[in-house]
Design a protein around this motif. Structure first.
Motif, PDB file in Angstrom:
ATOM      1  N   SER A  51       0.830  -1.196   0.000  1.00  0.00           N
ATOM      2  CA  SER A  51       0.000   0.000   0.000  1.00  0.00           C
ATOM      3  C   SER A  51       0.864   1.244   0.000  1.00  0.00           C
ATOM      4  O   SER A  51       2.018   1.226   0.437  1.00  0.00           O
ATOM      5  N   ASP A  52       0.274   2.349  -0.473  1.00  0.00           N
ATOM      6  CA  ASP A  52       0.963   3.625  -0.469  1.00  0.00           C
ATOM      7  C   ASP A  52       0.773   4.372   0.851  1.00  0.00           C
ATOM      8  O   ASP A  52       1.080   5.554   0.964  1.00  0.00           O
ATOM      9  N   GLY A  53       0.302   3.696   1.873  1.00  0.00           N
ATOM     10  CA  GLY A  53       0.169   4.302   3.191  1.00  0.00           C
ATOM     11  C   GLY A  53      -0.404   3.318   4.189  1.00  0.00           C
ATOM     12  O   GLY A  53      -1.082   2.355   3.809  1.00  0.00           O
ATOM     13  N   LEU A  54      -0.111   3.539   5.467  1.00  0.00           N
ATOM     14  CA  LEU A  54      -0.638   2.677   6.528  1.00  0.00           C
ATOM     15  C   LEU A  54      -0.698   3.483   7.814  1.00  0.00           C
ATOM     16  O   LEU A  54       0.222   4.230   8.135  1.00  0.00           O
ATOM     17  N   LYS A  55      -1.810   3.353   8.514  1.00  0.00           N
ATOM     18  CA  LYS A  55      -1.902   3.906   9.861  1.00  0.00           C
ATOM     19  C   LYS A  55      -2.613   2.896  10.740  1.00  0.00           C
ATOM     20  O   LYS A  55      -3.491   2.160  10.281  1.00  0.00           O
ATOM     21  N   ALA A  56      -2.205   2.847  12.009  1.00  0.00           N
ATOM     22  CA  ALA A  56      -2.758   1.851  12.934  1.00  0.00           C
ATOM     23  C   ALA A  56      -2.911   2.460  14.316  1.00  0.00           C
ATOM     24  O   ALA A  56      -2.153   3.357  14.701  1.00  0.00           O
ATOM     25  N   ARG A  57      -3.882   1.963  15.046  1.00  0.00           N
ATOM     26  CA  ARG A  57      -4.138   2.424  16.415  1.00  0.00           C
ATOM     27  C   ARG A  57      -4.823   1.327  17.202  1.00  0.00           C
ATOM     28  O   ARG A  57      -5.186   0.283  16.650  1.00  0.00           O
ATOM     29  N   GLY A  76      -3.528   3.108   2.573  1.00  0.00           N
ATOM     30  CA  GLY A  76      -3.689   4.176   1.604  1.00  0.00           C
ATOM     31  C   GLY A  76      -4.655   3.768   0.503  1.00  0.00           C
ATOM     32  O   GLY A  76      -5.154   2.633   0.469  1.00  0.00           O
ATOM     33  N   ALA A  77      -4.891   4.691  -0.431  1.00  0.00           N
ATOM     34  CA  ALA A  77      -5.881   4.474  -1.490  1.00  0.00           C
ATOM     35  C   ALA A  77      -5.440   3.429  -2.509  1.00  0.00           C
ATOM     36  O   ALA A  77      -6.270   2.821  -3.171  1.00  0.00           O
ATOM     37  N   ASN A  78      -4.133   3.221  -2.656  1.00  0.00           N
ATOM     38  CA  ASN A  78      -3.624   2.248  -3.628  1.00  0.00           C
ATOM     39  C   ASN A  78      -3.076   1.026  -2.900  1.00  0.00           C
ATOM     40  O   ASN A  78      -1.883   0.955  -2.598  1.00  0.00           O
ATOM     41  N   THR A  79      -3.962   0.104  -2.610  1.00  0.00           N
ATOM     42  CA  THR A  79      -3.598  -1.116  -1.886  1.00  0.00           C
ATOM     43  C   THR A  79      -3.865  -2.317  -2.768  1.00  0.00           C
ATOM     44  O   THR A  79      -4.921  -2.418  -3.382  1.00  0.00           O
ATOM     45  N   ASN A  80      -2.888  -3.216  -2.827  1.00  0.00           N
ATOM     46  CA  ASN A  80      -3.006  -4.426  -3.645  1.00  0.00           C
ATOM     47  C   ASN A  80      -2.638  -5.649  -2.827  1.00  0.00           C
ATOM     48  O   ASN A  80      -1.795  -5.583  -1.926  1.00  0.00           O
ATOM     49  N   ALA A 112      -6.753  -5.568  -6.710  1.00  0.00           N
ATOM     50  CA  ALA A 112      -6.910  -4.163  -6.341  1.00  0.00           C
ATOM     51  C   ALA A 112      -7.956  -4.031  -5.238  1.00  0.00           C
ATOM     52  O   ALA A 112      -9.096  -4.458  -5.409  1.00  0.00           O
ATOM     53  N   LEU A 113      -7.559  -3.446  -4.104  1.00  0.00           N
ATOM     54  CA  LEU A 113      -8.456  -3.316  -2.964  1.00  0.00           C
ATOM     55  C   LEU A 113      -8.840  -1.877  -2.654  1.00  0.00           C
ATOM     56  O   LEU A 113      -9.697  -1.641  -1.816  1.00  0.00           O
ATOM     57  N   GLY A 114      -8.203  -0.906  -3.311  1.00  0.00           N
ATOM     58  CA  GLY A 114      -8.435   0.480  -2.930  1.00  0.00           C
ATOM     59  C   GLY A 114      -7.931   0.692  -1.520  1.00  0.00           C
ATOM     60  O   GLY A 114      -6.928   0.119  -1.103  1.00  0.00           O
ATOM     61  N   SER A 115      -8.616   1.515  -0.730  1.00  0.00           N
ATOM     62  CA  SER A 115      -8.245   1.665   0.678  1.00  0.00           C
ATOM     63  C   SER A 115      -8.941   0.574   1.490  1.00  0.00           C
ATOM     64  O   SER A 115     -10.043   0.148   1.164  1.00  0.00           O
ATOM     65  N   VAL A 116      -8.274   0.124   2.538  1.00  0.00           N
ATOM     66  CA  VAL A 116      -8.774  -0.978   3.354  1.00  0.00           C
ATOM     67  C   VAL A 116      -8.829  -0.545   4.817  1.00  0.00           C
ATOM     68  O   VAL A 116      -7.900   0.089   5.318  1.00  0.00           O
ATOM     69  N   GLN A 181     -12.603  -0.947  -0.253  1.00  0.00           N
ATOM     70  CA  GLN A 181     -13.152   0.100  -1.110  1.00  0.00           C
ATOM     71  C   GLN A 181     -13.462  -0.440  -2.493  1.00  0.00           C
ATOM     72  O   GLN A 181     -14.419  -0.036  -3.142  1.00  0.00           O
ATOM     73  N   SER A 182     -12.628  -1.360  -2.972  1.00  0.00           N
ATOM     74  CA  SER A 182     -12.876  -1.967  -4.275  1.00  0.00           C
ATOM     75  C   SER A 182     -12.358  -3.392  -4.252  1.00  0.00           C
ATOM     76  O   SER A 182     -11.611  -3.779  -3.364  1.00  0.00           O
ATOM     77  N   LEU A 183     -12.774  -4.180  -5.241  1.00  0.00           N
ATOM     78  CA  LEU A 183     -12.352  -5.572  -5.310  1.00  0.00           C
ATOM     79  C   LEU A 183     -12.442  -6.020  -6.751  1.00  0.00           C
ATOM     80  O   LEU A 183     -13.504  -6.017  -7.346  1.00  0.00           O
ATOM     81  N   ALA A 184     -11.283  -6.372  -7.337  1.00  0.00           N
ATOM     82  CA  ALA A 184     -11.246  -6.812  -8.725  1.00  0.00           C
ATOM     83  C   ALA A 184     -10.535  -8.149  -8.802  1.00  0.00           C
ATOM     84  O   ALA A 184      -9.360  -8.251  -8.452  1.00  0.00           O
ATOM     85  N   LEU A 185     -11.237  -9.192  -9.219  1.00  0.00           N
ATOM     86  CA  LEU A 185     -10.690 -10.549  -9.246  1.00  0.00           C
ATOM     87  C   LEU A 185     -10.874 -11.190 -10.610  1.00  0.00           C
ATOM     88  O   LEU A 185     -11.894 -10.995 -11.255  1.00  0.00           O
ATOM     89  N   ASP A 186      -9.881 -11.970 -11.009  1.00  0.00           N
ATOM     90  CA  ASP A 186     -10.010 -12.779 -12.228  1.00  0.00           C
ATOM     91  C   ASP A 186     -10.501 -14.180 -11.910  1.00  0.00           C
ATOM     92  O   ASP A 186     -11.118 -14.845 -12.728  1.00  0.00           O
TER      93      ASP A 186
END
Length: 196
Positions: A51-57, A76-80, A112-116, A181-186
């Motif tokens: 991912s292009d970002g991560l935060k945790a609490r 982040g928004a670009n998570t795979n 592709a998962l988008g943000s999670v 946020q999104s889910l794309a599967l083959d």
């Protein structure tokens, strides 16, 4: 006992015995995203999540047996993901007199998962992890978390961690809820496995 409702994102909220079936329906119907939750928890595995970002609490979940302290993380928004597997706990099927659980999996190497958003009892990467620029100990309010019902366990000045990127191999989580946020599967595998 399960229900399906459509809001800003498609949401699937079902009991543990039907969790993966709900995920499968969301995938097959091409829904934009899904919210999966189970008071009994479920196992989430992936060969790799980036991912292009991560935060945790620290977080909380209202689960079977009472409230449970959790890890709450957002990417982040670009998570795979490379491969994904969700497994529900065993339940006893009266007619068969044996235990069974549902499994849903995909071997796609780029999912592709988008943000999670993940609310989990545990989250492990036994082979290590690579994080970008990381700040440990930032207040939850400054990390970008919001005080909403979805963010249960929020404490404005509580501990949080932020990172500019994340590469997490061999992810294993005992989760109570996940928002995709999104889910794309083959490809998709949906099956029932008998226990002991």
């Amino acid at each position: 006992m399960g229900r399906t409702r459509l809001g800003r994102f498609a949401a699937v909220t079902v009991p543990a015995t039907l969790l993966t079936a709900g995920l499968g329906v969301a995938m097959l119907q091409g829904m934009v995203g899904a919210v999966l939750s189970s008071a009994d928890g479920f196992t989430l595995n992936s060969d790799r999540i980036t991912s292009d970002g991560l935060k945790a609490r620290t977080g909380a979940a209202n689960v079977a047996g009472g409230n449970q302290a959790t890890i709450y993380a957002e990417t982040g928004a670009n998570t795979n993901a490379s491969g994904i597997e969700v497994v529900t706990p065993d339940v006893t099927i009266p007619l068969l007199g044996s235990k069974a659980h549902l499994e849903v999996a995909s071997t796609d190497t780029t999912i592709a998962l988008g943000s999670v958003g993940l609310n989990a009892k545990t989250l492990t990467t036994p082979n290590g992890a690579t994080l970008g620029t990381t700040t440990i100990g930032v207040a939850q309010s400054e990390a970008g978390f919001a005080n909403t019902a979805a963010d249960s366990g929020y404490v404005a000045d509580g501990f949080a961690l932020t990172s500019s990127s994340a590469d997490l191999p061999n992810v294993n989580a005992k989760a109570y809820a996940i928002t995709l946020q999104s889910l794309a599967l083959d490809n998709l595998s949906l099956s029932v496995a008998l226990g002991n």
